[in-house]
Design a protein around this motif. Structure first.
Motif, PDB file in Angstrom:
ATOM      1  N   GLN A  80       0.822  -1.205   0.000  1.00  0.00           N
ATOM      2  CA  GLN A  80       0.000   0.000   0.000  1.00  0.00           C
ATOM      3  C   GLN A  80       0.863   1.264   0.000  1.00  0.00           C
ATOM      4  O   GLN A  80       0.529   2.254  -0.648  1.00  0.00           O
ATOM      5  CB  GLN A  80      -0.915   0.003   1.231  1.00  0.00           C
ATOM      6  CG  GLN A  80      -2.017  -1.033   1.192  1.00  0.00           C
ATOM      7  CD  GLN A  80      -3.091  -0.712   0.165  1.00  0.00           C
ATOM      8  OE1 GLN A  80      -3.720   0.329   0.224  1.00  0.00           O
ATOM      9  NE2 GLN A  80      -3.302  -1.596  -0.778  1.00  0.00           N
ATOM     10  N   TRP A 135       0.256   3.599  -3.101  1.00  0.00           N
ATOM     11  CA  TRP A 135      -0.560   4.757  -2.767  1.00  0.00           C
ATOM     12  C   TRP A 135       0.176   5.788  -1.912  1.00  0.00           C
ATOM     13  O   TRP A 135       0.090   6.986  -2.175  1.00  0.00           O
ATOM     14  CB  TRP A 135      -1.833   4.317  -2.029  1.00  0.00           C
ATOM     15  CG  TRP A 135      -2.659   3.346  -2.797  1.00  0.00           C
ATOM     16  CD1 TRP A 135      -2.865   2.028  -2.503  1.00  0.00           C
ATOM     17  CD2 TRP A 135      -3.380   3.598  -4.005  1.00  0.00           C
ATOM     18  NE1 TRP A 135      -3.669   1.441  -3.447  1.00  0.00           N
ATOM     19  CE2 TRP A 135      -3.992   2.387  -4.389  1.00  0.00           C
ATOM     20  CE3 TRP A 135      -3.560   4.722  -4.811  1.00  0.00           C
ATOM     21  CZ2 TRP A 135      -4.787   2.276  -5.516  1.00  0.00           C
ATOM     22  CZ3 TRP A 135      -4.347   4.605  -5.947  1.00  0.00           C
ATOM     23  CH2 TRP A 135      -4.951   3.405  -6.281  1.00  0.00           C
ATOM     24  N   TYR A 147       3.441  12.443  -9.189  1.00  0.00           N
ATOM     25  CA  TYR A 147       2.438  11.810  -8.339  1.00  0.00           C
ATOM     26  C   TYR A 147       1.877  12.826  -7.338  1.00  0.00           C
ATOM     27  O   TYR A 147       0.668  12.897  -7.112  1.00  0.00           O
ATOM     28  CB  TYR A 147       3.076  10.626  -7.612  1.00  0.00           C
ATOM     29  CG  TYR A 147       2.114   9.776  -6.826  1.00  0.00           C
ATOM     30  CD1 TYR A 147       0.961   9.265  -7.413  1.00  0.00           C
ATOM     31  CD2 TYR A 147       2.356   9.472  -5.495  1.00  0.00           C
ATOM     32  CE1 TYR A 147       0.077   8.482  -6.695  1.00  0.00           C
ATOM     33  CE2 TYR A 147       1.477   8.684  -4.767  1.00  0.00           C
ATOM     34  CZ  TYR A 147       0.336   8.195  -5.372  1.00  0.00           C
ATOM     35  OH  TYR A 147      -0.540   7.422  -4.650  1.00  0.00           O
ATOM     36  N   TYR A 197      -1.931  14.325  -7.135  1.00  0.00           N
ATOM     37  CA  TYR A 197      -2.716  14.210  -5.913  1.00  0.00           C
ATOM     38  C   TYR A 197      -3.256  15.561  -5.459  1.00  0.00           C
ATOM     39  O   TYR A 197      -4.350  15.642  -4.891  1.00  0.00           O
ATOM     40  CB  TYR A 197      -1.867  13.587  -4.799  1.00  0.00           C
ATOM     41  CG  TYR A 197      -2.602  13.498  -3.483  1.00  0.00           C
ATOM     42  CD1 TYR A 197      -3.600  12.540  -3.296  1.00  0.00           C
ATOM     43  CD2 TYR A 197      -2.350  14.386  -2.456  1.00  0.00           C
ATOM     44  CE1 TYR A 197      -4.301  12.458  -2.112  1.00  0.00           C
ATOM     45  CE2 TYR A 197      -3.050  14.325  -1.261  1.00  0.00           C
ATOM     46  CZ  TYR A 197      -4.024  13.356  -1.091  1.00  0.00           C
ATOM     47  OH  TYR A 197      -4.729  13.306   0.080  1.00  0.00           O
TER      48      TYR A 197
END
Length: 513
Positions: A305, A309, A457, A461
């Motif tokens: 994870q 993420w 990234y 976000y």
């Protein structure tokens, strides 16, 4: 030649300073942008943030006639009567709220004030990672780690809530920095400062307790080094190290009692809430919001994870590879593999097979002894990283074994993991420089891809904070499209939608047996 060397050092220092300023600027911009991301909601949709704000609102300074009640758990207006988290974040926010009121800014929402504190704490962590990386590895590693952490999505997200995670990360890294100084110089002043930060961390969240393992390691490394330098002195280094451990523990407990006095005054409530949290993360207590982790794989879930993420590709892969490299660096490969097996794999197996406090104690003891045995096998220049490992490994052993696996639980170790990853990238570059131009191109491309990938990234976000909250948009759609008086089903244990006064909202009890 001397003048040329000084000129080079001056340019290098200027470059590093500019880079650090840029990293800090990026960190500030990404953490302060969109702090009002839930505008349009009367409440914060983060349940922990909401609970903290409610407890802060319930605190008040005693009147002159109430000062005697401060030592009474049941009647003190400063006792939060709530200890899943420490009291320091609550008191800190209450003080800042009071300062805002004094300058006529009472209308500023408490959640936004808290998020500002959370964001600034994480910016502080970015700067501390540079200082820590510089002392342990070098300026390049420290600067690269600071830049990568500034763009780490997990930290950006946590900075947009007033929970305790970013504060805990700051106190943890500060503690490790001064513990490393203890390992180098053994000064009582550094032991005291490390103890102060540890105490502040304990008053933020009790999960920082494994930080006392690095305390022992820092003083152990100092004693081993001093013993090697002055072999004729049989007792002095070990005596000084023992005293240093006592000083750290005493300072940390003193700060904890001063900052969070109701640990003692309301001992029953403190133990009750800490026990509840412990049983929650082990799923001894069943809550609807923890059922999402049923069937998840211990350790691998957190790793995967965080890669996909929390940090994103390729940074996620780099930091965990860097952690493995830190485990074996400075030793023969055989010794490194034996350490990984005995100090990490076996403790993991114990915790997976036996879910008990005894198993926790045995696994941490085994991990610590295995790491301690590597100190004499490591080169003197690589022992400093053992202090970081003595924090990361025990903390991850415990956290990764929990049945409940909120990704933010990793924030106390992600700054160190990012530092490990930055060191790995610099090491690859330095070794590539010895193998010709093609190797340098490959290594340089890896570094650029890691930095640019992390930046892309993070930028992607940030779009989360550029539009109204999804609950607000959903409410607007319902009010525009649905018939007045229509029935709307809401899952219980959910936050619900705002401004649905014209509809009949019924709860759908999907978690009932």
């Amino acid at each position: 030649m001397v003048r040329s060397g000084l000129s080079y050092l001056g340019r290098r220092n200027t470059t590093i300073t500019i880079g650090l300023v840029l990293a800090a600027s990026v960190a500030i911009a990404m953490r302060l942008y969109g702090l009002t991301w839930d505008a349009g909601l009367m409440w914060t949709p983060h349940p922990d943030e909401r609970a903290i704000l409610m407890k802060v609102s319930g605190l008040s300074m005693p009147s002159l006639g109430q000062f005697g009640s401060l030592l009474e758990a049941n009647s003190s207006p400063l006792n939060p009567r709530w200890f899943p988290y420490g009291s320091l974040p609550l008191y800190l926010l209450k003080v800042v709220q009071g300062l805002f009121s004094m300058v006529g800014m009472e209308t500023v929402e408490l959640r936004h004030v808290g998020r500002g504190i959370s964001a600034l704490a994480d910016v502080g962590t970015v700067l501390l990672v540079y200082v820590l990386g510089k002392r342990i590895y070098g300026s390049r590693e420290g600067l690269l780690a600071a830049a990568l952490l500034a763009m780490a999505v997990l930290h950006i997200q946590a900075s947009h809530f007033f929970t305790v995670d970013t504060l805990l990360g700051f106190f943890t890294v500060a503690s490790l920095l001064f513990l490393f100084r203890v390992a180098q110089e053994g000064r009582a002043k550094d032991s005291i400062i490390a103890g102060v930060f540890i105490g502040l961390g304990l008053a933020t969240k009790a999960s920082i307790v494994p930080i006392f393992i690095p305390v022992i390691f820092a003083h152990l490394i100092y004693a081993v080094h001093e013993r090697a330098v002055s072999p004729e002195d049989n007792w002095s280094p070990w005596t000084d190290a023992s005293k240093g451990v006592v000083v750290v523990v005493a300072a940390s407990l003193l700060v904890l009692v001063v900052v969070q006095p109701y640990t003692i005054i309301d001992w029953t409530g403190f133990i009750r809430d800490i026990t509840e949290q412990s049983e929650m993360v082990q799923r001894i207590r069943d809550y609807p919001y923890t059922r999402q982790y049923i069937g998840t794989t211990p350790y691998w879930y957190q790793v995967s994870q965080s890669i996909v993420w929390g940090l994103g590709l390729p940074l996620g892969l780099v930091v965990w590879a860097g952690a493995l490299y830190a485990c074996v660096r400075g030793m023969k490969a055989t010794y490194g593999l034996v350490y990984i097996a005995s100090g990490i794999v076996v403790p993991m197996a114990i915790l997976v097979l036996f879910n008990s406090y005894v198993a926790m104690a045995i696994s941490l003891l085994l991990a610590s002894i295995s790491l301690a045995l590597t100190l004499k096998l490591r080169t003197s220049t690589t022992r400093g990283a053992a202090i970081l490992l003595s924090w990361v490994v025990p903390y991850f052993l415990l956290t990764g074994s929990f049945e409940v696996k909120f990704l933010r639980y990793l924030i106390p170790i992600t700054p160190v993991l990012v530092l490990f990853g930055a060191h790995l990238l610099v090491e690859i570059w330095e070794r590539a420089c010895k193998f010709g131009q093609l190797a340098k191109v490959v290594a340089g491309t890896m570094c650029v891809l890691c930095v640019m990938g992390t930046a892309m990234y993070a930028a992607s976000y940030m779009a989360v904070y550029s539009s109204p909250h999804t609950s607000v948009r959903m409410s607007q759609w319902i009010n525009n499209e649905a018939d007045k008086g229509a029935v709307i089903l809401k899952e219980h244990w959910e936050e619900g939608l705002p401004r649905l006064e014209n509809y009949l909202v019924k709860e759908l009890p999907i978690y009932d047996p």
